[in-house]
Design a protein around this motif. Sequence first.
Motif, PDB file in Angstrom:
ATOM      1  N   PRO A   1      13.798 -21.771  84.150  1.00 59.17           N
ATOM      2  CA  PRO A   1      13.750 -21.065  85.424  1.00 59.17           C
ATOM      3  C   PRO A   1      12.113 -20.346  85.497  1.00 59.17           C
ATOM      4  O   PRO A   1      11.925 -19.628  84.311  1.00 59.17           O
ATOM      5  CB  PRO A   1      14.831 -20.055  85.657  1.00 59.17           C
ATOM      6  CG  PRO A   1      15.738 -20.581  84.522  1.00 59.17           C
ATOM      7  CD  PRO A   1      15.173 -21.158  83.472  1.00 59.17           C
ATOM      8  N   MET A   2      11.529 -20.350  86.921  1.00 57.48           N
ATOM      9  CA  MET A   2      10.255 -19.744  87.103  1.00 57.48           C
ATOM     10  C   MET A   2      10.311 -18.589  87.999  1.00 57.48           C
ATOM     11  O   MET A   2      10.687 -19.267  89.304  1.00 57.48           O
ATOM     12  CB  MET A   2       9.054 -20.580  87.070  1.00 57.48           C
ATOM     13  CG  MET A   2       8.762 -21.557  85.784  1.00 57.48           C
ATOM     14  SD  MET A   2       8.074 -20.852  84.517  1.00 57.48           S
ATOM     15  CE  MET A   2       7.315 -22.321  83.757  1.00 57.48           C
ATOM     16  N   ARG A   3      10.119 -17.468  87.996  1.00 60.44           N
ATOM     17  CA  ARG A   3      10.056 -16.723  89.205  1.00 60.44           C
ATOM     18  C   ARG A   3       8.882 -16.936  90.295  1.00 60.44           C
ATOM     19  O   ARG A   3       7.947 -17.065  89.662  1.00 60.44           O
ATOM     20  CB  ARG A   3       9.881 -15.363  88.730  1.00 60.44           C
ATOM     21  CG  ARG A   3      10.187 -14.207  89.732  1.00 60.44           C
ATOM     22  CD  ARG A   3       9.942 -12.610  89.415  1.00 60.44           C
ATOM     23  NE  ARG A   3       8.755 -12.519  88.614  1.00 60.44           N
ATOM     24  CZ  ARG A   3       8.790 -11.775  87.667  1.00 60.44           C
ATOM     25  NH1 ARG A   3       9.657 -11.316  87.031  1.00 60.44           N
ATOM     26  NH2 ARG A   3       7.437 -11.609  87.145  1.00 60.44           N
ATOM     27  N   ARG A   4       9.296 -17.002  91.444  1.00 57.01           N
ATOM     28  CA  ARG A   4       8.218 -16.904  92.484  1.00 57.01           C
ATOM     29  C   ARG A   4       8.586 -15.858  93.585  1.00 57.01           C
ATOM     30  O   ARG A   4       9.768 -15.848  94.134  1.00 57.01           O
ATOM     31  CB  ARG A   4       8.381 -18.525  93.136  1.00 57.01           C
ATOM     32  CG  ARG A   4       7.493 -18.670  94.418  1.00 57.01           C
ATOM     33  CD  ARG A   4       6.088 -18.536  94.185  1.00 57.01           C
ATOM     34  NE  ARG A   4       5.448 -19.438  93.165  1.00 57.01           N
ATOM     35  CZ  ARG A   4       4.929 -20.514  93.347  1.00 57.01           C
ATOM     36  NH1 ARG A   4       5.056 -21.327  94.485  1.00 57.01           N
ATOM     37  NH2 ARG A   4       4.399 -21.507  92.361  1.00 57.01           N
ATOM     38  N   SER A   5       7.532 -15.394  93.904  1.00 57.78           N
ATOM     39  CA  SER A   5       7.694 -14.092  94.650  1.00 57.78           C
ATOM     40  C   SER A   5       6.906 -14.321  95.789  1.00 57.78           C
ATOM     41  O   SER A   5       6.099 -15.036  96.110  1.00 57.78           O
ATOM     42  CB  SER A   5       7.096 -12.657  93.964  1.00 57.78           C
ATOM     43  OG  SER A   5       7.348 -12.735  92.529  1.00 57.78           O
ATOM     44  N   ALA A   6       7.159 -13.293  96.942  1.00 58.31           N
ATOM     45  CA  ALA A   6       6.861 -13.270  98.049  1.00 58.31           C
ATOM     46  C   ALA A   6       6.804 -12.128  99.033  1.00 58.31           C
ATOM     47  O   ALA A   6       7.676 -11.227  98.653  1.00 58.31           O
ATOM     48  CB  ALA A   6       7.485 -14.540  99.187  1.00 58.31           C
ATOM     49  N   ALA A   7       5.761 -11.796  99.744  1.00 56.34           N
ATOM     50  CA  ALA A   7       5.833 -10.676 100.763  1.00 56.34           C
ATOM     51  C   ALA A   7       5.808 -11.029 102.062  1.00 56.34           C
ATOM     52  O   ALA A   7       4.916 -11.981 102.487  1.00 56.34           O
ATOM     53  CB  ALA A   7       4.769  -9.883 100.148  1.00 56.34           C
ATOM     54  N   LEU A   8       6.298 -10.440 102.905  1.00 56.70           N
ATOM     55  CA  LEU A   8       6.019 -10.520 104.511  1.00 56.70           C
ATOM     56  C   LEU A   8       5.213  -9.570 104.928  1.00 56.70           C
ATOM     57  O   LEU A   8       5.590  -8.292 104.875  1.00 56.70           O
ATOM     58  CB  LEU A   8       7.313 -10.469 105.092  1.00 56.70           C
ATOM     59  CG  LEU A   8       7.790 -11.413 106.188  1.00 56.70           C
ATOM     60  CD1 LEU A   8       7.284 -12.593 106.000  1.00 56.70           C
ATOM     61  CD2 LEU A   8       8.988 -11.216 106.967  1.00 56.70           C
ATOM     62  N   LEU A   9       4.155  -9.968 105.575  1.00 61.14           N
ATOM     63  CA  LEU A   9       3.061  -8.832 106.229  1.00 61.14           C
ATOM     64  C   LEU A   9       3.103  -9.054 107.651  1.00 61.14           C
ATOM     65  O   LEU A   9       3.350 -10.164 108.286  1.00 61.14           O
ATOM     66  CB  LEU A   9       1.729  -9.295 105.591  1.00 61.14           C
ATOM     67  CG  LEU A   9       1.654  -9.655 104.078  1.00 61.14           C
ATOM     68  CD1 LEU A   9       0.212  -9.807 103.729  1.00 61.14           C
ATOM     69  CD2 LEU A   9       1.919  -8.560 103.476  1.00 61.14           C
ATOM     70  N   PRO A  10       2.777  -8.056 108.525  1.00 62.14           N
ATOM     71  CA  PRO A  10       2.514  -7.954 109.874  1.00 62.14           C
ATOM     72  C   PRO A  10       1.376  -9.144 110.159  1.00 62.14           C
ATOM     73  O   PRO A  10       0.401  -9.257 109.077  1.00 62.14           O
ATOM     74  CB  PRO A  10       1.991  -6.736 110.143  1.00 62.14           C
ATOM     75  CG  PRO A  10       2.428  -5.883 109.156  1.00 62.14           C
ATOM     76  CD  PRO A  10       2.501  -6.835 107.906  1.00 62.14           C
ATOM     77  N   PRO A  11       1.230  -9.593 111.288  1.00 62.33           N
ATOM     78  CA  PRO A  11       0.164 -10.501 111.682  1.00 62.33           C
ATOM     79  C   PRO A  11      -1.313  -9.845 111.233  1.00 62.33           C
ATOM     80  O   PRO A  11      -1.408  -8.739 111.912  1.00 62.33           O
ATOM     81  CB  PRO A  11       0.434 -10.751 113.152  1.00 62.33           C
ATOM     82  CG  PRO A  11       1.865 -10.399 113.464  1.00 62.33           C
ATOM     83  CD  PRO A  11       2.101  -9.268 112.434  1.00 62.33           C
TER      84      PRO A  11
ATOM     85  N   MET B   1       3.969 -14.492 105.454  1.00 68.96           N
ATOM     86  CA  MET B   1       4.428 -14.752 104.363  1.00 68.96           C
ATOM     87  C   MET B   1       3.273 -15.046 103.140  1.00 68.96           C
ATOM     88  O   MET B   1       2.590 -16.020 103.391  1.00 68.96           O
ATOM     89  CB  MET B   1       5.398 -15.730 104.017  1.00 68.96           C
ATOM     90  CG  MET B   1       6.358 -15.622 102.727  1.00 68.96           C
ATOM     91  SD  MET B   1       7.469 -16.866 102.632  1.00 68.96           S
ATOM     92  CE  MET B   1       6.496 -18.522 102.331  1.00 68.96           C
ATOM     93  N   VAL B   2       3.323 -13.838 102.244  1.00 65.88           N
ATOM     94  CA  VAL B   2       2.127 -14.459 101.372  1.00 65.88           C
ATOM     95  C   VAL B   2       2.699 -14.158  99.852  1.00 65.88           C
ATOM     96  O   VAL B   2       3.413 -13.445  99.712  1.00 65.88           O
ATOM     97  CB  VAL B   2       1.007 -13.243 101.419  1.00 65.88           C
ATOM     98  CG1 VAL B   2      -0.163 -13.499 100.114  1.00 65.88           C
ATOM     99  CG2 VAL B   2       0.128 -13.129 102.626  1.00 65.88           C
TER     100      VAL B   2
ATOM    101  N   VAL C   1       3.101  -7.908  89.844  1.00 66.68           N
ATOM    102  CA  VAL C   1       2.889  -9.455  89.826  1.00 66.68           C
ATOM    103  C   VAL C   1       2.535  -9.657  91.330  1.00 66.68           C
ATOM    104  O   VAL C   1       1.646 -10.307  91.644  1.00 66.68           O
ATOM    105  CB  VAL C   1       3.996 -10.404  89.646  1.00 66.68           C
ATOM    106  CG1 VAL C   1       3.896 -11.819  89.954  1.00 66.68           C
ATOM    107  CG2 VAL C   1       4.064 -10.362  87.871  1.00 66.68           C
ATOM    108  N   LEU C   2       3.300  -8.850  92.230  1.00 69.79           N
ATOM    109  CA  LEU C   2       3.251  -9.136  93.687  1.00 69.79           C
ATOM    110  C   LEU C   2       1.943  -8.428  94.052  1.00 69.79           C
ATOM    111  O   LEU C   2       1.127  -9.059  94.870  1.00 69.79           O
ATOM    112  CB  LEU C   2       4.322  -8.439  94.293  1.00 69.79           C
ATOM    113  CG  LEU C   2       4.611  -8.838  95.961  1.00 69.79           C
ATOM    114  CD1 LEU C   2       4.665 -10.284  95.973  1.00 69.79           C
ATOM    115  CD2 LEU C   2       5.652  -7.964  96.373  1.00 69.79           C
TER     116      LEU C   2
ATOM    117  N   ALA D   1      12.187 -12.451  95.632  1.00 65.09           N
ATOM    118  CA  ALA D   1      11.534 -13.333  94.759  1.00 65.09           C
ATOM    119  C   ALA D   1      12.892 -14.686  94.549  1.00 65.09           C
ATOM    120  O   ALA D   1      14.128 -14.095  94.790  1.00 65.09           O
ATOM    121  CB  ALA D   1      11.276 -12.884  93.426  1.00 65.09           C
ATOM    122  N   GLY D   2      12.398 -15.892  94.128  1.00 65.90           N
ATOM    123  CA  GLY D   2      13.617 -16.803  93.860  1.00 65.90           C
ATOM    124  C   GLY D   2      13.098 -17.562  92.436  1.00 65.90           C
ATOM    125  O   GLY D   2      12.126 -17.257  92.066  1.00 65.90           O
TER     126      GLY D   2
END
Length: 366
Positions: free
Chosen positions: A214-224, A253-254, A273-274, A297-298
């Motif tokens: 398993p490998m962690r993949r992260s994400a953030a949600l930003l305003p436009p 999403m970044v 990491v993020l 993250a997933g």
Amino acid sequence: MTAADVLVIGGGIAGISAAAELAAHMSVLVLEAETAPGYHATGRSAAIFIRNYGNATLRALNAASAPFLAAPEGVSAHSLLSPRGEMLVATEEELPALDEYASGASGLEALTPAQAVELVPILRQDRIAGAIIEWEAQDIDVDRMLGGYVRLLKARGGRVVTAAPVTGITRAAGVWTLTTNDGSYQAPLLVNAAGAWADEVARMAGAHMLALQPMRRSAALLPPPGGHDIRNWPLFASAAEHWYAKPEAGRLMVSPADEDPVAPHDAWPDDMVLAEGLHRYEQAVCEPVRRVEASWAGLRTFAPDRSPVVGFDPEVEGLFWLAGQGGYGIQTAPGLSRLTAALIAGHPPELSPETVAALDPARFIS
């Protein structure tokens, strides 16, 4: 004791879609540890179909899945796809990575730096040495896809049991017995679609573990960013996979595109990491990150050769692997589910013999 022809461990898109296909031929029951299907990797996907994503085996699976995603008979009355596009941008140092991605790919168009900035106005033109775009990359409606497969499974007589983590697996007289906190279940065939936990399920079943990671993949949600209307922007990404960004319901999403090896768990983002990933993204654009509205993250689980593991275990009777989809599980689910149903039901696979062999778990077991 509840009996079926096939027990599937795992209610993500892999297990649910395979169960729906199998239910056309036999009785099927899915056991999901969480309270709803699609809780882990499926529910945290970037949800995009990219034909050129992955190695040669995965690209064959992408091609096999494309017709169903466009016309998902039995799952949805309408296409699961909508226009998006995927653009890769490269600095001078990333040009070899851009060339490697384009090698053997199809349907790509080279862009000038100015054309790239025209598509995504926040990109720094002075940082772009090369760019390509796959116009046919499309968003996938994952919720509608998963829900449609669940309905198809139930319409064919299948069942999904949630909040039922498997605590014990035994086999006697050609029958598997699975113990959960909700009771016991029996079937002659067991499909291991447990995602990040697939090796643990194999261990419980007495099979060789395949070094799935398993490998962690992260994400953030930003305003436009900068007040731009981003709805029609393509997914845009670093050619070396240092970050990627994708419009998501009016926000951006970044992701740091991280691949940190971790143990199976309910993943959460690492703040450092993020932050580092967002910094890399900021170097490519002219709008700073002013606020993070949400993050998550997933887990993306890979086999050692980064191709999925699909087929009967060569040593343990009645055990079928459907694991190691990595970051390709949503877009390959239609092809892999039909392959699973074909191999278990004894029908000729639609995929080429070379692709079927490249997926076979026997490649890891001497």
